[in-house]
Write an enzyme that holds these catalytic residues in place. Structure first.
Site, mmCIF file in Angstrom:
data_model
loop_
_atom_site.group_PDB
_atom_site.id
_atom_site.type_symbol
_atom_site.label_atom_id
_atom_site.label_comp_id
_atom_site.label_asym_id
_atom_site.label_seq_id
_atom_site.Cartn_x
_atom_site.Cartn_y
_atom_site.Cartn_z
ATOM 1 N N CYS A 268 -3.623 -1.049 -4.154
ATOM 2 C CA CYS A 268 -4.898 -0.581 -4.935
ATOM 3 C C CYS A 268 -4.900 -1.139 -6.334
ATOM 4 O O CYS A 268 -4.909 -2.542 -6.479
ATOM 5 C CB CYS A 268 -5.229 0.748 -4.964
ATOM 6 S SG CYS A 268 -6.916 1.011 -5.264
ATOM 7 N N LYS B 293 4.086 2.190 -5.670
ATOM 8 C CA LYS B 293 2.963 1.669 -6.395
ATOM 9 C C LYS B 293 3.653 1.585 -7.658
ATOM 10 O O LYS B 293 3.852 2.683 -8.373
ATOM 11 C CB LYS B 293 1.596 2.450 -6.420
ATOM 12 C CG LYS B 293 0.345 2.081 -7.072
ATOM 13 C CD LYS B 293 -0.774 2.831 -6.757
ATOM 14 C CE LYS B 293 -2.076 2.373 -7.506
ATOM 15 N NZ LYS B 293 -3.226 3.133 -7.149
ATOM 16 N N GLU C 240 -4.987 3.120 1.459
ATOM 17 C CA GLU C 240 -4.080 3.989 0.477
ATOM 18 C C GLU C 240 -4.093 5.557 0.980
ATOM 19 O O GLU C 240 -4.990 5.858 1.236
ATOM 20 C CB GLU C 240 -4.854 3.536 -0.914
ATOM 21 C CG GLU C 240 -3.733 4.229 -1.850
ATOM 22 C CD GLU C 240 -4.489 3.866 -3.193
ATOM 23 O OE1 GLU C 240 -3.769 4.309 -4.354
ATOM 24 O OE2 GLU C 240 -5.536 3.535 -3.387
#
Length: 277
Positions: free
Chosen positions: A152, A115, A42
């Site tokens: 994540c 994300k 990430e």
């Protein structure tokens, strides 16, 4: 990958360049080994700066596509290698996303995932830095496989993992920056569960080391690959900078989905009450 240079050891551009330069030998080693699809962690070319809320880190964001993705397009073409590039994206002044660009093996930029689930708790003050994603759950047809990305904190939500499967993903990569505690227990629980529930492979990537001055805790690494049966194929250490390589047999997807009809036997009409909450 651990941090190459941190706050106080250089300017933001110097810190970013040091992290980029640290990755390049690993990219080249992946190319020498014949790796077909490569994914970084990430926001791979910066520290994980979200334990603080310092607006100066907005300066580390860039357009996607932009300078870093264009550089990676060159490596992708050189090594005939798909590359997933997680990066801090600046769409316009004041509008930032936690993003991953997907580059095909001929160097073509295929698109990006932003994300969707953004935490704001316990040192992970991500809403200060990132807007929630607005591109859905795209799947990219690369030279070697249909690739999806989940980033994540996304991994705590089975809904998007299912969307990626419904959209045709064969391999889902989850680039992460996560530290010891409850997260470490869940790390090898949630993602094999996604792989089993959806009948696809996953590549799960995490940083290593600690990062000053934030001292959020130890990034415990343990990057791994998992197959559609939930079996972990290869696993990296908790502490070392590493290139982790595994080989997938995509025919296993047909075998698993042929036995367990995850999509045929769905009952979405019975979930309506939940999805509309």
């Amino acid at each position: 990958m651990s941090l190459a240079k941190t706050e106080g050891e250089g300017t933001i551009p110097e810190i970013m360049d040091a992290m980029l330069q640290k990755h390049i030998p690993y990219i080249e080693e992946a190319g020498r080994q014949g790796v077909q699809i490569l994914c970084f962690q990430e926001i791979f070319n910066t520290p994980y700066f979200c334990p603080g809320q310092d607006s100066k880190w907005y300066a580390s964001a860039e357009t996607v596509p932009g300078p870093t993705t264009e550089l990676m397009q060159g490596y992708a073409k050189k090594y005939n290698m798909v590359i997933v590039v997680p990066i801090y994206e600046k769409e316009q002044s004041g509008v930032y996303y936690n993003t991953a660009a997907v580059i095909d093996a001929d160097g073509t930029y295929l698109g990006k995932y932003r994300k969707n689930h953004i935490p704001q708790t316990g040192g992970f003050w991500e809403k200060f830095f990132f807007k929630p994603g607005n591109l859905g759950y795209p799947v990219f047809q690369t030279k070697y496989a249909k690739v999806g990305v989940y980033i994540c904190y996304d991994r705590h939500f089975p809904d998007g993992a299912r969307c990626l499967g419904l959209n045709g993903a064969e391999i889902v990569f989850n680039p992460s920056a996560t530290t010891v505690g409850q997260s470490q227990y869940l790390w090898k629980l949630e993602q094999p569960a996604h792989a089993v529930a959806n009948g696809y492979f996953m590549g799960c990537i995490n940083r290593v080391g600690t990062e000053k001055p934030w001292n959020l805790g130890k990034f415990y690494g343990t990057s791994y690959f998992v197959n559609p049966r939930g079996e972990i194929l290869a696993c990296a250490s908790e502490d070392n900078d590493e290139l982790l390589v595994a080989e997938f047999d995509l025919d296993l997807i047909d075998e698993v989905r042929g036995k367990w009809q995850f999509y045929r036997d769905r009952r979405p009409e019975t979930y309506k009450e939940i999805t509309e909450l």
